[in-house]
Design a protein around this motif. Sequence first.
Motif, PDB file in Angstrom:
ATOM      1  N   GLN A   1       1.685  -1.386 -17.013  1.00  0.00           N
ATOM      2  CA  GLN A   1       0.377  -1.977 -17.974  1.00  0.00           C
ATOM      3  C   GLN A   1      -0.676  -0.704 -17.751  1.00  0.00           C
ATOM      4  N   LYS A   2      -0.685   0.274 -17.020  1.00  0.00           N
ATOM      5  CA  LYS A   2      -1.471   1.423 -17.396  1.00  0.00           C
ATOM      6  C   LYS A   2      -1.289   2.395 -18.395  1.00  0.00           C
TER       7      LYS A   2
ATOM      8  N   GLN B   1       4.217  -3.192 -13.867  1.00  0.00           N
ATOM      9  CA  GLN B   1       4.231  -2.131 -13.398  1.00  0.00           C
ATOM     10  C   GLN B   1       3.664  -1.024 -14.305  1.00  0.00           C
TER      11      GLN B   1
ATOM     12  N   ASP C   1       4.592   5.760  -5.628  1.00  0.00           N
ATOM     13  CA  ASP C   1       3.981   4.749  -6.556  1.00  0.00           C
ATOM     14  C   ASP C   1       3.161   5.430  -7.820  1.00  0.00           C
TER      15      ASP C   1
ATOM     16  N   ALA D   1      -0.924   6.453 -16.358  1.00  0.00           N
ATOM     17  CA  ALA D   1      -2.249   6.235 -17.436  1.00  0.00           C
ATOM     18  C   ALA D   1      -2.404   7.658 -18.039  1.00  0.00           C
ATOM     19  N   ARG D   2      -1.949   8.669 -17.158  1.00  0.00           N
ATOM     20  CA  ARG D   2      -1.925   9.942 -17.768  1.00  0.00           C
ATOM     21  C   ARG D   2      -0.858  10.522 -18.779  1.00  0.00           C
TER      22      ARG D   2
ATOM     23  N   THR E   1       0.919  -1.172   0.011  1.00  0.00           N
ATOM     24  CA  THR E   1      -0.021  -0.042   0.004  1.00  0.00           C
ATOM     25  C   THR E   1       0.894   1.234   0.034  1.00  0.00           C
TER      26      THR E   1
ATOM     27  N   ARG F   1       2.192   3.893 -10.686  1.00  0.00           N
ATOM     28  CA  ARG F   1       1.680   2.592 -11.600  1.00  0.00           C
ATOM     29  C   ARG F   1       0.215   3.136 -11.996  1.00  0.00           C
ATOM     30  N   GLN F   2      -0.474   3.786 -11.242  1.00  0.00           N
ATOM     31  CA  GLN F   2      -1.765   4.434 -11.607  1.00  0.00           C
ATOM     32  C   GLN F   2      -1.562   5.867 -12.417  1.00  0.00           C
ATOM     33  N   ASP F   3      -0.512   6.571 -12.115  1.00  0.00           N
ATOM     34  CA  ASP F   3      -0.397   7.809 -12.771  1.00  0.00           C
ATOM     35  C   ASP F   3       0.147   7.841 -14.212  1.00  0.00           C
TER      36      ASP F   3
END
Length: 298
Positions: A264-265, A262, A225, A231-232, A158, A227-229
Amino acid sequence: MNSSLLRRCAAFITTLAIAGAVHAAPAAAAATHPAFQVGVTGKGTPVILIPGLASSGEVWQGTVAHLCGPAQQRQCHVLTLAGFAGAAPVAGDLLAQAESQLAGYISDNHLGQPAIIGHSLGGFLALKLAIDHPQQVGRLVIVDALPALGATQLPTITPEQLQGMAAQMRAAMLAQDDTSFAQQQRRSVAGMASKPDDVARITGWGMRSDKNTVIAAMATIIGTDLRQDVARITTPTLVLGTWIAYKDYAPRAAIEATFRSQYQKLPGVQIAISDAARHFIMYDDPDWLHGQIDQFLK
């Protein structure tokens, strides 16, 4: 997180993270970007190259000669971050300042959307720049860097655990005396390049780097982290990885899977893995590196 896992993470992360044909930028320009020095070579389409943790911009010497030599129509802007390899340190968050000032440097010098090539920590900084300043970034080449370095051993970690791990590692490294810290750097660098001369050069940069700056920057990339960012990120991105230096931790397939997981987004990301290079691909497998960059930037 138990202490055994923390030690394994620390060893792996340290190995991944520690990572001259340029002309110095005018001294007056340094006042506008104290978080880094810049050397400029060639004329034409701009390319910005960012070295890794505790590294000098000299690490890109061969790449600059290939990309921005007399026969090329490119202009290389090579950074050395403050506090690394003898450059004067700055107070505060180095990476946040470097990102903001690099965006300003691109605007002030009318570089448009330059290609950005970043190695290790430099790759992390390149990702951050592309996430936060998409209109100022062209194609990205990320060299042996991950969006969430601290999550390599535990993908489900997390954000709070990452921050805790980074804080523990920072405290432990700050508690080391200078001799112990230098010995740890030497051990880490020993596996990052194949040739003794290259290892010695990289080690020398580390010895000339500011200890507090190195530790703080490492803690930042371990505790973050993206990994989500990612995507931008809207620009085409090439990720170049390595595995042979890390084979004691995992086989090639597992390391490649980590890269793909890592990233993939990140829409349309291209990933390639060198079978000949350790962490410093520009030293161990330059022909492969240059071929990949040429194909991507053409």
